[in-house]
Scaffold this active site. Structure first.
Site, short mmCIF file in Angstrom:
data_model
loop_
_atom_site.label_atom_id
_atom_site.label_comp_id
_atom_site.label_asym_id
_atom_site.label_seq_id
_atom_site.Cartn_x
_atom_site.Cartn_y
_atom_site.Cartn_z
N ILE A 154 0.83 -1.21 0.00
CA ILE A 154 0.00 0.00 0.00
C ILE A 154 0.86 1.26 0.00
CG2 ILE A 154 -0.22 0.31 2.52
CD1 ILE A 154 -3.27 0.65 2.03
N ASN B 221 11.46 -8.69 7.07
CA ASN B 221 11.82 -8.07 8.35
C ASN B 221 11.29 -8.95 9.48
OD1 ASN B 221 13.00 -5.71 7.20
ND2 ASN B 221 10.95 -4.96 6.76
N GLY C 283 12.06 -3.56 12.09
CA GLY C 283 10.89 -2.79 11.70
C GLY C 283 9.71 -3.61 11.23
N GLN C 284 9.63 -4.88 11.65
CA GLN C 284 8.47 -5.68 11.25
C GLN C 284 7.21 -5.08 11.88
OE1 GLN C 284 8.49 -9.82 12.47
NE2 GLN C 284 6.74 -10.33 11.16
N HIS D 21 5.87 -12.10 5.57
CA HIS D 21 5.71 -11.56 4.22
C HIS D 21 7.08 -11.26 3.66
CE1 HIS D 21 5.41 -8.38 7.25
NE2 HIS D 21 6.03 -7.58 6.40
N HIS E 294 8.95 -8.97 0.97
CA HIS E 294 8.88 -7.81 0.09
C HIS E 294 9.67 -8.15 -1.18
CE1 HIS E 294 7.75 -4.79 3.34
NE2 HIS E 294 8.26 -5.75 4.09
P1 5GP Z 1 6.93 -4.80 7.47
O1 5GP Z 1 7.10 -3.38 7.99
O2 5GP Z 1 6.18 -5.65 8.48
O3 5GP Z 1 8.17 -5.42 6.96
O4 5GP Z 1 6.01 -4.67 6.18
C1 5GP Z 1 4.64 -4.47 6.22
C2 5GP Z 1 4.23 -3.86 4.91
O5 5GP Z 1 2.83 -3.93 4.79
C3 5GP Z 1 4.60 -2.36 4.78
O6 5GP Z 1 5.46 -2.19 3.67
C4 5GP Z 1 3.25 -1.68 4.60
O7 5GP Z 1 3.29 -0.60 3.69
C5 5GP Z 1 2.36 -2.81 4.11
N1 5GP Z 1 0.96 -2.66 4.47
C6 5GP Z 1 0.46 -2.31 5.69
N2 5GP Z 1 -0.88 -2.32 5.67
C7 5GP Z 1 -1.23 -2.68 4.39
C8 5GP Z 1 -2.50 -2.85 3.75
O8 5GP Z 1 -3.58 -2.70 4.32
N3 5GP Z 1 -2.47 -3.23 2.44
C9 5GP Z 1 -1.29 -3.42 1.76
N4 5GP Z 1 -1.40 -3.77 0.47
N5 5GP Z 1 -0.09 -3.27 2.34
C10 5GP Z 1 -0.06 -2.90 3.64
#
Ligand code: 5GP
Ligand code: ZN
Length: 114
Positions: A31, A87, A93-94, A100, A102
């Site tokens: 997003i 992460n 920063g998870q 997931h 990236h």
């Molecule tokens: P993390 O910070 O855990 O490595 O990555 C989480 C990712 O999820 C972030 O890059 C964030 O932008 C994405 N994200 C958070 N909420 C949503 C959502 O509701 N929809 C989508 N498509 N991505 C999301």
């Protein structure tokens, strides 16, 4: 609805820009994209992070890695290079505690990461 954001996306309860869906995996656009290509690859099953996923279902972990590579290839970034990031925990920063990966591409990336 699931309390886990990515379980809810996998179930279709929260909309997402899905680029791939199969029996045990979903891939959708982040997003808040950090590169021209920024797709998140997740298992449908809830695993907290990559280490938990690998311990609980190593074969699924392998399929997700293969899927990340296909997404990069299909997006046309494989030849120039791309990055797959997962992460784990606060220092990394998870923010979503459903594993997931990236898949980032379409520009150069610095190393070491910030
Ligand atoms: P993390 O910070 O855990 O490595 O990555 C989480 C990712 O999820 C972030 O890059 C964030 O932008 C994405 N994200 C958070 N909420 C949503 C959502 O509701 N929809 C989508 N498509 N991505 C999301
Ligand atoms: Zn989940």
């Amino acid at each position: 609805m699931s309390e886990c954001l990515f379980c809810a996306i996998a179930a279709g309860d929260i909309p997402a820009d899905v680029v791939h869906s199969d029996d045990d995996a979903v891939a959708f656009r982040d997003i808040a994209p950090q590169a021209p290509l920024h797709v998140l690859v997740i298992p449908r099953a809830h695993h907290a992070n990559a280490a938990a996923l690998a311990a609980e279902d190593a074969a699924l972990a392998g399929r997700l890695m293969a899927l990340a590579g296909r997404i990069a290839a299909d997006a046309g970034v494989a030849d120039d290079g791309y990055r797959v990031v997962t992460n784990t925990g606060d220092n990394a920063g998870q923010s979503v505690h459903h594993v997931h990966f990236h898949v980032l591409g379409g520009r150069g990336f610095a190393w070491p990461p910030g």
